[in-house]
Design an enzyme around this catalytic site. Sequence first.
Site, PDB file in Angstrom:
ATOM      1  N   CYS A  39       0.838  -1.203   0.000  1.00 13.26           N
ATOM      2  CA  CYS A  39       0.000   0.000   0.000  1.00 13.26           C
ATOM      3  C   CYS A  39       0.875   1.258   0.000  1.00 13.26           C
ATOM      4  O   CYS A  39       1.615   1.487  -0.935  1.00 13.26           O
ATOM      5  CB  CYS A  39      -0.995  -0.037   1.150  1.00 13.26           C
ATOM      6  N   GLU A  46      -2.580  -9.025   2.850  1.00 11.61           N
ATOM      7  CA  GLU A  46      -2.994  -9.575   4.151  1.00 11.61           C
ATOM      8  C   GLU A  46      -4.491  -9.397   4.399  1.00 11.61           C
ATOM      9  O   GLU A  46      -5.010  -9.855   5.404  1.00 11.61           O
ATOM     10  CB  GLU A  46      -2.161  -8.936   5.273  1.00 11.61           C
ATOM     11  N   HIS A  70      -3.739  -4.763  -0.419  1.00 15.19           N
ATOM     12  CA  HIS A  70      -3.290  -5.384   0.832  1.00 15.19           C
ATOM     13  C   HIS A  70      -3.388  -6.906   0.716  1.00 15.19           C
ATOM     14  O   HIS A  70      -4.480  -7.454   0.867  1.00 15.19           O
ATOM     15  CB  HIS A  70      -4.176  -4.928   1.994  1.00 15.19           C
TER      16      HIS A  70
END
Lengths: 257, 205
Positions: free
Chosen positions: B81, B188, B186
């Site tokens: 990001c 994750e 992202h």
Amino acid sequence: MLSRNFRLQKVGDARWLKQSYDFSKIAFAIDELVILNVSRGEKNIKRYADNIKEIVDTCFIPVVAGGGIQSMEDVETLLSAGADKILVNTALVKDVELVQALIERYGSQCVIGSVDFKYADGSLDVYIENGSEKIAVGLKDYISSLVELGVGEILLNSIDKDGTGQGYCMAPLQSILESVSVPVILSGGAGRYRHFIEAFQALHIDAVSTANLFNFIGDGFPLSRDKMIKAGINLAIWDRSEEQHLKNYFKMEAPDV
Amino acid sequence: MKVAIINYGMGNIYSIQSALRYLGCASVYSNQHDVLYEATHIILPGVGSFNKAMKNLQESGLDRILIDLALNEKKPLLGICLGMQLLGQSSTEDGYTKGLGLVEGTVEKFTPQISGIKIPHVGFNAVHHSREDSLLLKGFSGDSDFYFTHSYRMICSDESCAGEAINGENFAACVEKGNIFGTQFHPEKSQANGLKLLVNFLENT
């Protein structure tokens, strides 16, 4: 858990949620998880943050936290527990400075404006303080003011429909939502997957949400998602079979620090 | 394998740690130079403003360390990001700020030309391969969804861009340049797709 027109129902804690609903499986069928602190009275942010951590450990989607946020410290606690976005409701009216500071520090994408409304006699009224206090501004103008303030998304919840499982409030919202320039999440009333599809087809919205776990037990969420994709709703597609295969892929020996 | 996540006060790293833990991969969250040099892989996370992030990196000397780790030590580096944006040469967020300059690209705010395009760009969006040889996107079908949340994007050279997404325009969703990688999205927060991409980063570099 907040349900049935905002009457509170206690169903269990985060661990109960995980055990009873195989939460990690459900999480692989949704785009975002909103964890609301709906406890009444004094809110224990620390304990709430611990609950978030426990859920985030096995849940790799964006997480929204909110409910009773009163300070930047509260926000920091929640973000460092793994929340990605902060949901604010009453503060949008009663503590605009806090919301402004939040947006300034973390950006618009971090702040969701939560709006509870009722539809009565042809008018859409906005409520704060867990739906107990009506404000003077109508829904349309209120939403415009929130966009102006800089919230990144709006979670629009119908108090009348919430917990009924009979479908979302749709017709009264139609014209209002056409011009909203930030993503809108519709909430309150979903009981079946066709409610999700109807809402996407009828309204200019970006997401639907439901808290009605009881109506989507077992494979309810994965099945709903598949049905929505078949109906032509533009949803993200993931390979759900990957998830188990990736668990402990590298077979860690040393624990992390 | 040992992953170091850079600690420079700009981040929401709990989820990155959780994802690595899920994959069974050890990680440390640190700003200690020796710890970073010991790691096999470096992750540069980041949420917030570009300007503040660069300031934090400079004040702790981590900007020079990161450049050394990437260019001289050739450690695989993944910016996530804002972390990806920092790899670029500069950003127009809050005026003009110089970046780490590891990838040829400048960071600018989305300026939608079409009505109905929402900024910030938030949510899952499909990422298309820009390059056949992408290591990050290895094994992905070419229309895989990842989670985005940003108002700025990197305008970069074709050779650095590894994957593109569309938000009113094609923009760089991920970059690759030798051992230097970045994802605007992202991983994750991107379900199994994101976990798989992290495996690609850790296994193929």
